[in-house]
Design an enzyme around this catalytic site. Structure first.
Site, short mmCIF file in Angstrom:
data_model
loop_
_atom_site.label_atom_id
_atom_site.label_comp_id
_atom_site.label_asym_id
_atom_site.label_seq_id
_atom_site.Cartn_x
_atom_site.Cartn_y
_atom_site.Cartn_z
N LYS A 76 36.48 -24.84 -62.88
CA LYS A 76 37.54 -24.60 -61.90
C LYS A 76 38.86 -24.99 -62.56
CE LYS A 76 38.78 -25.79 -57.11
NZ LYS A 76 38.38 -26.55 -55.90
N SER A 151 38.12 -23.94 -51.64
CA SER A 151 39.07 -23.49 -52.62
C SER A 151 38.43 -23.09 -53.94
CB SER A 151 40.09 -24.60 -52.88
OG SER A 151 39.43 -25.74 -53.42
N SER A 175 35.17 -27.57 -50.32
CA SER A 175 35.42 -26.49 -51.29
C SER A 175 34.32 -26.21 -52.29
CB SER A 175 36.71 -26.76 -52.04
OG SER A 175 37.80 -26.51 -51.21
N1 GLN Z 1 39.74 -26.24 -46.73
C1 GLN Z 1 40.04 -27.62 -46.96
C2 GLN Z 1 41.50 -27.79 -47.24
O1 GLN Z 1 42.18 -26.81 -47.37
C3 GLN Z 1 39.20 -28.16 -48.09
C4 GLN Z 1 39.68 -27.78 -49.43
C5 GLN Z 1 38.95 -28.47 -50.52
O2 GLN Z 1 37.84 -28.99 -50.33
N2 GLN Z 1 39.57 -28.54 -51.68
O3 GLN Z 1 41.98 -28.88 -47.33
#
Ligand code: GLN
Length: 483
Positions: A76, A151, A175
């Site tokens: 990532k 994400s 995410s």
């Molecule tokens: N959807 C959540 C956020 O936007 C989690 C994102 C993540 O785990 N990086 O904060």
């Protein structure tokens, strides 16, 4: 060749059926051919990949072995990679080449992995749809009109489309697990402190945790083995021995107590997903598990608490991007204030700016007690609920997401609607617990995930349950058409 799992690749390499270099070439060609449809990569690292593959082949020829030696993966794009762009999905870091490797990257490289590239992601890991990336949205290989989740949507789409067997990802509020659910993968968020955050660009430091995304629990065990462990460079890394995760896969589920929280089955849950969750419960019962209904009474407060705490930490973490030290700098600043304002205004996208504003507001004098402190108290209540539940059960099971992957663009004008989709995943981050999502069926041709949660450092138990489930079901083997 591209259908092989990490475990199959390890056996094939050990048996000299193919070399890492051959496999790497096949996958790089596949990425070049198919990724334009998905947009799952921000950067490809062909040269590095081929030199790492050759080095891994030479190590094997010299008698070395290891499940990750010669295994192609991707990172990532928030794990720092020395000399390679590490963008975090943001214009702010489009020109940033990391001066060092993240601990996870260094550990996996030492184990012999081959890095094919850096995967697309929501900007600064903020999102549940992978639509906030500066490099454009990622498409879901199961239906190119739908989001892959976020994400870590790039890692998920690439693995689901068989462009590579596994990838690293991070999970601040879901995410890893949510994109795993949306793309028919197995994804594991480890216990907070299990995997080093050093060199992982911070979103919300008390919640962020790196982990594996792969097709099977068996492969998650292999990749987690290479990622986990104490790191003196990360002050929240925990000095606990790392068990042999692959050895934990084959335990019997006889007598395993599985708790199903009644709050999970509220009006917001798609009834078709509820049915698939019940089917997975029945499957595990057949394997000897005992099912108990439990309660997590403070779950309803978790989303508001998370969406105060995460932006608060983000507003602090992202203050380092000021146009001076890292990344993007605006043209011809008039003075220092103008430099800060325009560099940040032009370098950060809309969602990141929204979160910085929410976070700065929640932390400001006069509002701190009402929002941030209150959210921290809720965080403790959420954790206490889990501690009480784990006195009664060994595993908690439920849906990973309330709905399957939505259409691209469906929620971009309503950020709160997107935040609500995180209802089942964020509690594990607030409590620091490990969680895993595994494939459990389909709704309208789109994959559905079931989430398992375990007590601290019981990643092996999660992998064990998921592996036994996968030995008796075939959801995880389904492949998206066209890939
Ligand atoms: N959807 C959540 C956020 O936007 C989690 C994102 C993540 O785990 N990086 O904060």
């Amino acid at each position: 060749m591209h259908h092989m799992t990490l475990a199959e690749i390890a056996r094939g390499l050990a048996d000299k059926k193919f070399s890492s270099e051959e496999l790497t070439k096949v996958l790089l060609a596949r990425i070049a051919q198919l990724d334009p449809q998905l947009n799952s990569f921000i950067s490809l690292t062909e040269e590095l990949a081929l030199s790492q593959a050759k080095a891994a082949d030479a190590r094997r020829a010299g008698g070395e072995s290891g499940a990750l030696l010669g295994a192609p993966i991707a990172h990532k794009d928030l794990f720092c990679t020395q000399g390679i762009r590490t963008s975090c999905g943001s214009k702010m870091l489009d020109n940033f080449k990391a001066p060092y490797d993240a601990t996870v990257v260094a550990k996996l490289a030492a184990a012999g992995t081959v890095t094919l590239g850096k995967t697309n992601m929501d900007e600064f890991a903020m999102g549940s749809a992978n639509e906030s990336s500066y490099y454009g949205a990622v498409k879901n290989p199961w239906n190119l009109e739908h989001v892959p989740g976020g994400s870590s949507g790039g890692s998920a789409a690439a693995v689901a489309a068989r462009l590579l067997p596994a990838a690293t990802a991070t999970d601040t509020g879901g995410s890893i697990r949510q994109p795993a659910a949306f793309t028919n993968l197995t994804g594991l968020k480890p216990t907070y402190g299990r995997v080093s955050r050093w060199g992982m660009i911070a979103y919300a430091s008390s919640l962020d945790q790196g982990g594996p995304l792969a097709r099977t629990a068996e492969d998650c065990a292999i990749l987690l083995q290479g990622m986990a462990g104490f790191d003196p460079n990360d002050s929240t890394s925990i000095d606990e021995p790392v068990p042999d995760y692959s050895a934990s896969l084959n335990g019997s589920l006889q007598g395993l107590r599985i708790g199903v929280p009644k709050e999970y089955f509220s009006a917001g849950l798609d009834p078709r997903i509820a049915e698939l969750v019940h089917n997975s419960v029945k499957e595990l019962e057949k394997l000897g598990a005992i099912i108990k209904q439990i309660s997590l009474p403070n779950m309803q407060h978790a989303i508001p608490a998370y969406y105060v705490i995460a932006p608060a930490e983000a507003s602090s973490n992202l203050s380092r991007f000021d146009g001076v030290r890292f990344g993007y700098r605006c043209e011809n600043p008039e003075n220092l204030t103008d430099l800060y304002k325009r560099s940040r205004g032009e370098g950060f996208g809309a969602e990141v700016q929204r979160r910085i504003m929410v976070g700065a507001y929640a932390l400001s004098a006069g509002y701190y007690d009402a929002y941030y402190l209150k959210a921290q108290k809720i965080r403790r209540l959420v954790k206490n609920d889990f501690m009480a539940a784990f006195n009664e059960v060994d595993i908690i099971l439920g849906p990973t997401t309330p709905n399957p992957a939505w259409k691209l663009g469906a929620k971009t004008s309503d950020p709160v609607a997107e935040y609500l989709e995180d209802v089942y995943t964020i509690t594990a981050n607030l409590a620091g617990l490990p969680g895993l999502s595994m494939p459990a069926g389909f709704v309208d041709g789109l994959p559905v995930g079931v989430q398992l949660l375990a007590p601290y450092f019981q990643e092996g138990r999660l992998l064990n349950v998921a592996h036994q489930y996968q030995l008796n079901t075939d959801w995880h083997t389904r492949t998206p058409t066209g890939f």
